[in-house]
Design a protein around this motif. Structure first.
Motif, PDB file in Angstrom:
ATOM      1  N   UNK A 157     -35.057  18.389  -4.202  1.00  0.00           N
ATOM      2  CA  UNK A 157     -35.126  19.834  -3.982  1.00  0.00           C
ATOM      3  C   UNK A 157     -36.223  20.235  -3.008  1.00  0.00           C
ATOM      4  N   UNK A 158     -37.304  19.460  -2.959  1.00  0.00           N
ATOM      5  CA  UNK A 158     -38.459  19.775  -2.113  1.00  0.00           C
ATOM      6  C   UNK A 158     -38.779  18.564  -1.255  1.00  0.00           C
ATOM      7  N   UNK A 288     -30.346  27.393   0.875  1.00  0.00           N
ATOM      8  CA  UNK A 288     -29.646  27.965  -0.275  1.00  0.00           C
ATOM      9  C   UNK A 288     -30.669  28.512  -1.260  1.00  0.00           C
ATOM     10  N   UNK A 289     -30.679  29.831  -1.510  1.00  0.00           N
ATOM     11  CA  UNK A 289     -31.723  30.418  -2.374  1.00  0.00           C
ATOM     12  C   UNK A 289     -31.504  30.186  -3.863  1.00  0.00           C
ATOM     13  N   UNK A 290     -30.346  29.640  -4.246  1.00  0.00           N
ATOM     14  CA  UNK A 290     -30.033  29.486  -5.667  1.00  0.00           C
ATOM     15  C   UNK A 290     -30.720  28.254  -6.247  1.00  0.00           C
ATOM     16  N   UNK A 291     -32.060  28.292  -6.285  1.00  0.00           N
ATOM     17  CA  UNK A 291     -32.820  27.168  -6.828  1.00  0.00           C
ATOM     18  C   UNK A 291     -33.011  27.362  -8.329  1.00  0.00           C
ATOM     19  N   UNK A 292     -33.147  26.247  -9.052  1.00  0.00           N
ATOM     20  CA  UNK A 292     -33.461  26.379 -10.466  1.00  0.00           C
ATOM     21  C   UNK A 292     -34.907  26.841 -10.604  1.00  0.00           C
ATOM     22  N   UNK A 297     -40.505  27.735  -8.867  1.00  0.00           N
ATOM     23  CA  UNK A 297     -41.910  27.912  -9.231  1.00  0.00           C
ATOM     24  C   UNK A 297     -42.803  26.943  -8.471  1.00  0.00           C
ATOM     25  N   UNK A 298     -42.342  25.712  -8.266  1.00  0.00           N
ATOM     26  CA  UNK A 298     -43.153  24.752  -7.517  1.00  0.00           C
ATOM     27  C   UNK A 298     -43.261  25.184  -6.053  1.00  0.00           C
ATOM     28  N   UNK A 299     -42.138  25.592  -5.453  1.00  0.00           N
ATOM     29  CA  UNK A 299     -42.163  26.066  -4.061  1.00  0.00           C
ATOM     30  C   UNK A 299     -43.164  27.209  -3.919  1.00  0.00           C
ATOM     31  N   UNK A 300     -43.116  28.158  -4.844  1.00  0.00           N
ATOM     32  CA  UNK A 300     -44.011  29.314  -4.759  1.00  0.00           C
ATOM     33  C   UNK A 300     -45.475  28.911  -4.918  1.00  0.00           C
ATOM     34  N   UNK A 301     -45.742  27.911  -5.747  1.00  0.00           N
ATOM     35  CA  UNK A 301     -47.113  27.441  -5.950  1.00  0.00           C
ATOM     36  C   UNK A 301     -47.695  26.892  -4.649  1.00  0.00           C
ATOM     37  N   UNK A 302     -46.936  26.024  -3.983  1.00  0.00           N
ATOM     38  CA  UNK A 302     -47.414  25.444  -2.717  1.00  0.00           C
ATOM     39  C   UNK A 302     -47.461  26.517  -1.641  1.00  0.00           C
ATOM     40  N   UNK A 303     -46.408  27.322  -1.568  1.00  0.00           N
ATOM     41  CA  UNK A 303     -46.304  28.368  -0.552  1.00  0.00           C
ATOM     42  C   UNK A 303     -47.496  29.318  -0.627  1.00  0.00           C
TER      43      UNK A 303
END
Length: 312
Positions: A157-158, A288-292, A297-303
């Motif tokens: 996913x990442x 694709x924005x339909x992430x679990x 949450x992990x993407x947002x943490x790093x971002x």
């Protein structure tokens, strides 16, 4: 309506239909009213009417129709930024609520290039785990092209990787600028010396990194005929570093990955600092924005950490 005299409505939030804002974003993203109608499978007059109602609410023109589609006014650009923020907040609500109620479980699969050194990425993993101890984190290491392929194929996913182009199926967020150096070991006659002309090293034994070699490095190396006497190959930066340190050959390594051995006097940087090759390393995900929830949450943490560092 006028762009210069917007209507200030103190009850705007309670009166406006929030679906109008989503339709406005759809129009801009599609590039026109007709294109948005086709994308949304709706009649064009209903899309036009939605835009008109939103403009009446804000009291100014947001879009001008052109021969090729639509053009945003100054107010339209401001509205787009606000609407996208609101849509993102709405999309994040279930994820944030799940985190707040301590009900987040699942997996985050991450694929990265070898030898990655990023305090922001490491801190994000630590913080994410503290907040979400029931989420399993899996990290795979591979050459950079395999990171991109794994993301596109949905195997992870990442991703954290270099890319020589832009793949439309992926989102790119710059994570760091990585620099490389050409190193030799203590046993090399060049140890302690800087090289002005790379072509002087064309006959030196060389440790290659195969598919993990950055294209910028490939072009630089081939242009100067480096690596024609390959004496080692490792598609993992740490193993390439091992061979270079042991005197198998000279070779390119990311500076941060090699700094420990340089500090110990076991590796020597041959290039002057002003000619060190550099390139971007990206945090990557599918568009694709339909992430679990776990992945989002992990993407947002790093971002969040990367953006905060950039503003500092």
């Amino acid at each position: 309506m006028s762009d210069r005299i917007p209507l200030i409505d103190k009850k705007f939030a309670s009166r406006v239909d929030w679906n109008l804002m989503r339709t406005f974003v759809d129009i801009v993203r599609a590039g026109g009213i007709g294109a948005a109608a086709r994308t949304l499978n709706r009649q064009q007059p209903s899309i036009s009417a939605a835009l008109k109602r939103l403009e009446e609410h804000v009291g100014t023109t947001l879009l001008h129709r052109t021969a090729t589609g639509v053009e945003m006014t100054t107010a339209g650009k401001a509205m787009l930024a606000l609407c996208e923020d609101m849509l993102e907040s709405a999309r994040m609500m279930p994820h944030q609520i799940a985190q707040a109620t301590k009900r987040v479980e699942g997996f985050v699969r991450i694929q990265i290039v070898s030898g990655l050194v990023s305090p922001e990425f490491d801190e994000a993993i630590a913080s994410f785990h503290r907040r979400n101890p029931d989420i399993h984190i899996e990290i795979r290491v591979s050459p950079w092209r395999q990171v991109l392929d794994a993301l596109e194929q949905g195997e992870v996913e990442i991703g954290v990787s270099y890319d020589s182009s832009v793949r439309g199926s992926l989102m790119y967020e710059p994570l760091l600028v990585e620099r490389q150096q050409l190193y030799c070991s203590r046993s090399s006659p060049y140890f302690g010396h800087r090289i002005s002309r790379l072509s002087d090293l064309k006959d030196e034994r060389f440790v290659l990194t195969g598919e993990d070699e950055i294209e910028l490095i490939t072009h630089l190396r081939r242009r100067n005929r480096l690596g024609t006497r390959a004496s080692g190959l490792a598609e993992d930066i740490n193993e390439a570093k091992r061979m270079i340190t042991l005197g198998v050959g000279i070779g390119f390594l990311p500076i941060l990955a090699a700094e420990g051995e340089v500090a110990k006097g076991r590796l020597w940087p041959l290039l002057h600092a002003d000619v060190e090759p550099s390139y971007d390393i990206y945090l990557l995900a599918r568009t694709d924005p339909a992430r679990d929830t776990a992945t989002q949450l992990f993407w947002d943490e790093v971002f969040r950490r990367v953006r905060a560092l950039r503003r500092a």
